[in-house]
Motif scaffolding. Structure first.
Motif, PDB file in Angstrom:
ATOM      1  N   GLU A   1      20.146  12.279 -12.970  1.00 40.90           N
ATOM      2  CA  GLU A   1      20.252  10.912 -13.502  1.00 40.90           C
ATOM      3  C   GLU A   1      19.910   9.870 -12.434  1.00 40.90           C
ATOM      4  O   GLU A   1      19.264   8.866 -12.717  1.00 40.90           O
ATOM      5  N   ASP A   2      20.389  10.115 -11.209  1.00 45.52           N
ATOM      6  CA  ASP A   2      20.125   9.170 -10.115  1.00 45.52           C
ATOM      7  C   ASP A   2      18.632   9.068  -9.825  1.00 45.52           C
ATOM      8  O   ASP A   2      18.097   7.992  -9.578  1.00 45.52           O
ATOM      9  N   LEU A   3      17.984  10.226  -9.845  1.00 44.08           N
ATOM     10  CA  LEU A   3      16.543  10.257  -9.573  1.00 44.08           C
ATOM     11  C   LEU A   3      15.792   9.530 -10.687  1.00 44.08           C
ATOM     12  O   LEU A   3      14.869   8.743 -10.423  1.00 44.08           O
ATOM     13  N   ARG A   4      16.232   9.784 -11.921  1.00 45.21           N
ATOM     14  CA  ARG A   4      15.588   9.118 -13.068  1.00 45.21           C
ATOM     15  C   ARG A   4      15.723   7.594 -12.920  1.00 45.21           C
ATOM     16  O   ARG A   4      14.750   6.857 -13.101  1.00 45.21           O
ATOM     17  N   ALA A   5      16.941   7.142 -12.593  1.00 45.66           N
ATOM     18  CA  ALA A   5      17.169   5.697 -12.433  1.00 45.66           C
ATOM     19  C   ALA A   5      16.285   5.136 -11.317  1.00 45.66           C
ATOM     20  O   ALA A   5      15.752   4.033 -11.427  1.00 45.66           O
ATOM     21  N   GLY A   6      16.136   5.920 -10.250  1.00 45.04           N
ATOM     22  CA  GLY A   6      15.295   5.499  -9.121  1.00 45.04           C
ATOM     23  C   GLY A   6      13.842   5.323  -9.547  1.00 45.04           C
ATOM     24  O   GLY A   6      13.194   4.334  -9.196  1.00 45.04           O
ATOM     25  N   PHE A   7      13.323   6.276 -10.345  1.00 41.93           N
ATOM     26  CA  PHE A   7      11.937   6.181 -10.817  1.00 41.93           C
ATOM     27  C   PHE A   7      11.761   5.013 -11.789  1.00 41.93           C
ATOM     28  O   PHE A   7      10.736   4.342 -11.781  1.00 41.93           O
ATOM     29  N   GLU A   8      12.795   4.786 -12.628  1.00 44.01           N
ATOM     30  CA  GLU A   8      12.701   3.663 -13.577  1.00 44.01           C
ATOM     31  C   GLU A   8      12.637   2.336 -12.822  1.00 44.01           C
ATOM     32  O   GLU A   8      11.853   1.456 -13.158  1.00 44.01           O
ATOM     33  N   GLU A   9      13.457   2.245 -11.778  1.00 41.80           N
ATOM     34  CA  GLU A   9      13.456   1.020 -10.971  1.00 41.80           C
ATOM     35  C   GLU A   9      12.094   0.845 -10.274  1.00 41.80           C
ATOM     36  O   GLU A   9      11.538  -0.248 -10.228  1.00 41.80           O
ATOM     37  N   HIS A  10      11.573   1.964  -9.752  1.00 40.75           N
ATOM     38  CA  HIS A  10      10.295   1.860  -9.034  1.00 40.75           C
ATOM     39  C   HIS A  10       9.133   1.545  -9.976  1.00 40.75           C
ATOM     40  O   HIS A  10       8.148   0.922  -9.566  1.00 40.75           O
ATOM     41  N   LEU A  11       9.263   1.953 -11.233  1.00 38.47           N
ATOM     42  CA  LEU A  11       8.231   1.610 -12.219  1.00 38.47           C
ATOM     43  C   LEU A  11       8.173   0.084 -12.387  1.00 38.47           C
ATOM     44  O   LEU A  11       7.088  -0.506 -12.403  1.00 38.47           O
ATOM     45  N   GLU A  12       9.338  -0.541 -12.488  1.00 40.46           N
ATOM     46  CA  GLU A  12       9.375  -2.005 -12.617  1.00 40.46           C
ATOM     47  C   GLU A  12       8.799  -2.674 -11.369  1.00 40.46           C
ATOM     48  O   GLU A  12       8.035  -3.633 -11.474  1.00 40.46           O
ATOM     49  N   GLN A  13       9.153  -2.130 -10.210  1.00 37.11           N
ATOM     50  CA  GLN A  13       8.605  -2.676  -8.953  1.00 37.11           C
ATOM     51  C   GLN A  13       7.084  -2.518  -8.919  1.00 37.11           C
ATOM     52  O   GLN A  13       6.372  -3.415  -8.480  1.00 37.11           O
ATOM     53  N   THR A  14       6.612  -1.368  -9.372  1.00 34.34           N
ATOM     54  CA  THR A  14       5.178  -1.082  -9.336  1.00 34.34           C
ATOM     55  C   THR A  14       4.401  -2.092 -10.193  1.00 34.34           C
ATOM     56  O   THR A  14       3.307  -2.533  -9.819  1.00 34.34           O
ATOM     57  N   LYS A  15       4.997  -2.466 -11.334  1.00 37.25           N
ATOM     58  CA  LYS A  15       4.345  -3.478 -12.174  1.00 37.25           C
ATOM     59  C   LYS A  15       4.255  -4.811 -11.421  1.00 37.25           C
ATOM     60  O   LYS A  15       3.268  -5.539 -11.561  1.00 37.25           O
ATOM     61  N   GLU A  16       5.283  -5.108 -10.630  1.00 34.56           N
ATOM     62  CA  GLU A  16       5.225  -6.330  -9.812  1.00 34.56           C
ATOM     63  C   GLU A  16       4.164  -6.210  -8.717  1.00 34.56           C
ATOM     64  O   GLU A  16       3.506  -7.196  -8.367  1.00 34.56           O
ATOM     65  N   HIS A  17       4.001  -4.991  -8.177  1.00 35.77           N
ATOM     66  CA  HIS A  17       2.986  -4.784  -7.142  1.00 35.77           C
ATOM     67  C   HIS A  17       1.592  -5.074  -7.709  1.00 35.77           C
ATOM     68  O   HIS A  17       0.753  -5.659  -7.038  1.00 35.77           O
ATOM     69  N   VAL A  18       1.384  -4.645  -8.962  1.00 39.61           N
ATOM     70  CA  VAL A  18       0.113  -4.918  -9.642  1.00 39.61           C
ATOM     71  C   VAL A  18      -0.080  -6.435  -9.761  1.00 39.61           C
ATOM     72  O   VAL A  18      -1.149  -6.959  -9.443  1.00 39.61           O
ATOM     73  N   GLU A  19       0.978  -7.125 -10.173  1.00 43.63           N
ATOM     74  CA  GLU A  19       0.881  -8.589 -10.345  1.00 43.63           C
ATOM     75  C   GLU A  19       0.594  -9.305  -9.024  1.00 43.63           C
ATOM     76  O   GLU A  19      -0.182 -10.253  -8.982  1.00 43.63           O
ATOM     77  N   ARG A  20       1.235  -8.828  -7.951  1.00 46.00           N
ATOM     78  CA  ARG A  20       0.990  -9.455  -6.645  1.00 46.00           C
ATOM     79  C   ARG A  20      -0.485  -9.301  -6.239  1.00 46.00           C
ATOM     80  O   ARG A  20      -1.085 -10.231  -5.708  1.00 46.00           O
ATOM     81  N   LEU A  21      -1.027  -8.111  -6.493  1.00 40.80           N
ATOM     82  CA  LEU A  21      -2.439  -7.895  -6.149  1.00 40.80           C
ATOM     83  C   LEU A  21      -3.328  -8.803  -6.993  1.00 40.80           C
ATOM     84  O   LEU A  21      -4.298  -9.379  -6.489  1.00 40.80           O
ATOM     85  N   GLU A  22      -2.978  -8.960  -8.272  1.00 39.54           N
ATOM     86  CA  GLU A  22      -3.764  -9.853  -9.141  1.00 39.54           C
ATOM     87  C   GLU A  22      -3.735 -11.286  -8.609  1.00 39.54           C
ATOM     88  O   GLU A  22      -4.745 -11.986  -8.627  1.00 39.54           O
ATOM     89  N   GLN A  23      -2.555 -11.685  -8.122  1.00 38.22           N
ATOM     90  CA  GLN A  23      -2.400 -13.022  -7.544  1.00 38.22           C
ATOM     91  C   GLN A  23      -3.336 -13.199  -6.338  1.00 38.22           C
ATOM     92  O   GLN A  23      -3.989 -14.221  -6.190  1.00 38.22           O
ATOM     93  N   ILE A  24      -3.384 -12.166  -5.483  1.00 38.65           N
ATOM     94  CA  ILE A  24      -4.252 -12.227  -4.297  1.00 38.65           C
ATOM     95  C   ILE A  24      -5.721 -12.312  -4.716  1.00 38.65           C
ATOM     96  O   ILE A  24      -6.480 -13.121  -4.188  1.00 38.65           O
ATOM     97  N   PHE A  25      -6.099 -11.478  -5.704  1.00 30.05           N
ATOM     98  CA  PHE A  25      -7.493 -11.503  -6.165  1.00 30.05           C
ATOM     99  C   PHE A  25      -7.862 -12.846  -6.762  1.00 30.05           C
ATOM    100  O   PHE A  25      -8.960 -13.346  -6.519  1.00 30.05           O
ATOM    101  N   SER A  26      -6.940 -13.447  -7.519  1.00 27.62           N
ATOM    102  CA  SER A  26      -7.322 -14.729  -8.128  1.00 27.62           C
ATOM    103  C   SER A  26      -7.473 -15.804  -7.061  1.00 27.62           C
ATOM    104  O   SER A  26      -8.357 -16.655  -7.168  1.00 27.62           O
ATOM    105  N   SER A  27      -6.673 -15.733  -5.983  1.00 30.18           N
ATOM    106  CA  SER A  27      -6.860 -16.742  -4.932  1.00 30.18           C
ATOM    107  C   SER A  27      -8.138 -16.487  -4.122  1.00 30.18           C
ATOM    108  O   SER A  27      -8.690 -17.397  -3.507  1.00 30.18           O
ATOM    109  N   LEU A  28      -8.617 -15.239  -4.143  1.00 36.71           N
ATOM    110  CA  LEU A  28      -9.870 -14.916  -3.446  1.00 36.71           C
ATOM    111  C   LEU A  28     -11.091 -15.202  -4.330  1.00 36.71           C
ATOM    112  O   LEU A  28     -12.230 -15.181  -3.855  1.00 36.71           O
ATOM    113  N   GLY A  29     -10.807 -15.419  -5.632  1.00 36.78           N
ATOM    114  CA  GLY A  29     -11.908 -15.607  -6.585  1.00 36.78           C
ATOM    115  C   GLY A  29     -12.704 -14.337  -6.808  1.00 36.78           C
ATOM    116  O   GLY A  29     -13.907 -14.367  -7.029  1.00 36.78           O
ATOM    117  N   GLU A  30     -12.000 -13.201  -6.717  1.00 37.87           N
ATOM    118  CA  GLU A  30     -12.662 -11.892  -6.881  1.00 37.87           C
ATOM    119  C   GLU A  30     -11.994 -11.121  -8.016  1.00 37.87           C
ATOM    120  O   GLU A  30     -10.856 -11.389  -8.378  1.00 37.87           O
TER     121      GLU A  30
END
Ligand SMILES: [Fe+2]
Length: 176
Positions: A38-67
């Protein structure tokens, strides 16, 4: 204008990471389903949410680069995910050993990402991209924390996989 080779490399590696993170968004739910702790499952669920934020941060960087963020396939992440999938499909693995194996696959993923983010953060620093440095640094720290959490979970799960808490026969089979 003179071509900045480091900036080209920076954008290229950011695209690679963008693709890697998106592959992970698809793969993590499979890991959530496969694990028994259960602990491992909760850890992966949390990291999935973080990973979606990582995608958004990269999108933010790309939009400021105009790429555009797309256009690259991260072969390294593809291979790492395939190895994780093989672990899940492995027949005859006891639940605890399966969890231990999935942790091992997930830590490989984290280390790969830590290397990738460490490099692009350094490039962003050299290129004077201050906003990007702080976004990439934030993600880098989260990847390091995720890796640390996996190590902590492994301390219990690896031991359980030895069968120490199991039947006498399981314990005995270790010595045969
Ligand atoms: Fe990530």
């Amino acid at each position: 204008m003179e071509r900045n080779a480091l900036k080209e490399l920076y954008i290229d590696e950011l695209r690679d990471l963008y693709n890697a993170e998106n592959q992970l968004v698809k793969a993590l739910p499979k890991m959530v389903k496969a694990v028994t702790s259960e602990d491992l499952r909760a850890g992966f669920e949390e990291h999935l949410e973080q990973t979606k934020e990582h995608v958004e941060r990269l999108e933010q960087i790309f939009s400021s680069l105009g790429e555009e963020p797309t256009g690259k396939k991260c072969k390294g992440m593809k291979g790492l995910i395939e190895e994780g999938q093989e672990m899940i499909e492995e027949e005859g693995l006891e639940d605890e050993a399966l969890d231990a194996g999935i942790i091992s696959a997930a830590q490989r993923v984290e280390h790969y990402e830590i290397a990738g983010y460490g490099c692009v953060r350094t490039y962003a620093n050299i290129l004077g991209e201050k906003e990007a440095v702080s976004l990439l640094e934030k993600t880098l720290q989260e990847e390091k924390e995720a890796d640390k959490k996996l190590t902590e979970l492994a301390e219990t799960i690896n031991l359980e996989a030895t069968g120490e808490n199991g039947t006498e026969q399981t314990v005995l089979s270790r010595f045969l």
